[in-house]
Design a protein around this motif. Structure first.
Motif, PDB file in Angstrom:
ATOM      1  N   ALA A 174      -4.893   3.107   5.348  1.00 53.88           N
ATOM      2  CA  ALA A 174      -4.388   1.724   5.195  1.00 53.88           C
ATOM      3  C   ALA A 174      -3.276   1.031   6.055  1.00 53.88           C
ATOM      4  CB  ALA A 174      -4.196   1.541   3.709  1.00 53.88           C
ATOM      5  N   LYS A 210     -16.597  -4.709  -2.492  1.00 52.42           N
ATOM      6  CA  LYS A 210     -17.129  -3.687  -3.022  1.00 52.42           C
ATOM      7  C   LYS A 210     -18.258  -3.099  -2.048  1.00 52.42           C
ATOM      8  CE  LYS A 210     -14.451  -3.906  -6.884  1.00 52.42           C
ATOM      9  NZ  LYS A 210     -13.455  -3.097  -6.666  1.00 52.42           N
ATOM     10  N   CYS A 216     -19.105   3.846   4.010  1.00 49.20           N
ATOM     11  CA  CYS A 216     -18.023   3.028   4.206  1.00 49.20           C
ATOM     12  C   CYS A 216     -17.397   2.586   5.479  1.00 49.20           C
ATOM     13  CB  CYS A 216     -16.558   3.906   3.827  1.00 49.20           C
ATOM     14  SG  CYS A 216     -16.342   5.387   5.085  1.00 49.20           S
ATOM     15  N   CYS A 224     -13.224   5.451   4.712  1.00 52.54           N
ATOM     16  CA  CYS A 224     -12.537   6.745   3.781  1.00 52.54           C
ATOM     17  C   CYS A 224     -11.768   7.426   4.697  1.00 52.54           C
ATOM     18  CB  CYS A 224     -13.774   7.626   3.324  1.00 52.54           C
ATOM     19  SG  CYS A 224     -14.466   8.628   4.387  1.00 52.54           S
ATOM     20  N   GLY A 241     -11.090  -2.290  -1.779  1.00 54.80           N
ATOM     21  CA  GLY A 241     -11.529  -2.737  -3.322  1.00 54.80           C
ATOM     22  C   GLY A 241     -10.455  -3.269  -4.106  1.00 54.80           C
ATOM     23  N   ARG A 242      -9.051  -3.250  -3.829  1.00 50.88           N
ATOM     24  CA  ARG A 242      -7.997  -3.802  -4.502  1.00 50.88           C
ATOM     25  C   ARG A 242      -8.138  -5.325  -3.976  1.00 50.88           C
ATOM     26  NH1 ARG A 242      -4.989   0.733  -3.682  1.00 50.88           N
ATOM     27  NH2 ARG A 242      -3.535  -0.069  -2.065  1.00 50.88           N
ATOM     28  N   ARG A 257     -18.130   1.563   0.339  1.00 46.65           N
ATOM     29  CA  ARG A 257     -17.566   2.346  -0.640  1.00 46.65           C
ATOM     30  C   ARG A 257     -17.429   3.714  -0.208  1.00 46.65           C
ATOM     31  NH1 ARG A 257     -22.101  -0.212  -3.798  1.00 46.65           N
ATOM     32  NH2 ARG A 257     -23.344  -0.271  -2.006  1.00 46.65           N
ATOM     33  N   GLU A 258     -16.475   4.524  -0.732  1.00 43.97           N
ATOM     34  CA  GLU A 258     -16.374   5.925  -0.548  1.00 43.97           C
ATOM     35  C   GLU A 258     -17.350   6.852  -1.133  1.00 43.97           C
ATOM     36  OE1 GLU A 258     -12.882   9.166  -0.385  1.00 43.97           O
ATOM     37  OE2 GLU A 258     -12.389   7.086  -0.578  1.00 43.97           O
ATOM     38  N   ASP A 269      -9.684   2.093  -0.176  1.00 45.55           N
ATOM     39  CA  ASP A 269      -8.702   1.763  -1.363  1.00 45.55           C
ATOM     40  C   ASP A 269      -8.251   0.282  -1.363  1.00 45.55           C
ATOM     41  OD1 ASP A 269      -8.891   4.620  -2.188  1.00 45.55           O
ATOM     42  OD2 ASP A 269      -7.187   4.823  -1.005  1.00 45.55           O
ATOM     43  N   VAL A 320       0.811  -1.186  -0.185  1.00 49.44           N
ATOM     44  CA  VAL A 320       0.093   0.115   0.061  1.00 49.44           C
ATOM     45  C   VAL A 320       0.857   1.428  -0.278  1.00 49.44           C
ATOM     46  CG1 VAL A 320      -1.981  -1.185   1.201  1.00 49.44           C
ATOM     47  CG2 VAL A 320      -0.004   0.153   2.777  1.00 49.44           C
ATOM     48  N   ASP A 355      -3.024   5.714   0.676  1.00 54.00           N
ATOM     49  CA  ASP A 355      -4.100   5.009   0.772  1.00 54.00           C
ATOM     50  C   ASP A 355      -4.973   4.983   2.000  1.00 54.00           C
ATOM     51  OD1 ASP A 355      -3.358   4.400  -1.816  1.00 54.00           O
ATOM     52  OD2 ASP A 355      -2.747   2.510  -1.381  1.00 54.00           O
ATOM     53  N   ASN A 356      -6.399   4.880   1.762  1.00 49.00           N
ATOM     54  CA  ASN A 356      -7.339   4.732   2.940  1.00 49.00           C
ATOM     55  C   ASN A 356      -7.816   3.163   2.732  1.00 49.00           C
ATOM     56  OD1 ASN A 356      -9.375   4.567   1.083  1.00 49.00           O
ATOM     57  ND2 ASN A 356     -10.076   6.687   1.258  1.00 49.00           N
TER      58      ASN A 356
END
Length: 158
Positions: free
Chosen positions: A64, A34, A48, A60, A29-30, A37-38, A26, A18, A22-23
């Motif tokens: 991370a 899903k 989120c 958000c 999502g990777r 979400r932000e 993020d 990371v 990154d939050n």
């Protein structure tokens, strides 16, 4: 600057590379998740919401890199062991407590925490716990009905 982090995500180990900027959203999502979400990017809407070591946080705003050695749970982890929906998820569906569905994961996550703390919540407790979640479609009466229904069902199971 990039770093490697290791954490538990919905019961399975994760290792991610990371960027320190990154939050948590993020990174999730990777990881292919899903549900959370932000939306506002400021921790004001609740879309989120996820749990870090059991506590609800705004993904958000949560860096991370702070996920290192933490236990992270998202809406994807709430299904029952037999594959059925969590009682809160089922109640939201039955009560029509969503329209676009964008805010629903955050509402469901906060409702779970509410029902852990207050198995038979009052309307004031429901409003307090869900105050940090915004529904732009305005389904608040249906959301409150879903919380009440979920509370009844969970209490009946116990």
């Amino acid at each position: 600057m990039n770093i490697d982090i290791e954490f538990e995500l919905n019961g399975r180990p994760e290792r991610r590379h990371v960027d320190v900027r990154d939050n948590a959203i993020d990174v999730l999502g990777r990881c292919g998740l899903k549900a959370a979400r932000e939306s506002c990017g400021q921790g004001l809407c609740g879309c989120c919401t996820l749990y870090v070591d059991g506590a609800p946080v705004s993904g958000c705003l949560y860096p991370a890199w702070k996920l290192q050695d933490k236990r992270v749970e998202t809406l994807e982890a709430l299904n029952e062991a037999n594959g059925e929906l969590d009682p809160v998820q089922q109640a939201f569906i039955e009560c029509g407590a969503f329209q676009c569905g964008f805010c629903t994961p955050g509402f469901v996550m906060m409702t779970r925490k509410l029902l852990e703390a207050h198995p038979r919540p009052t309307d004031a407790q429901i409003e307090h716990y869900l105050a940090g979640n915004l529904c732009r479609c305005g389904t608040y009466p249906e959301i409150i009905a879903a919380v009440r229904l979920a509370a009844e069902r969970i209490a009946a199971r116990n």
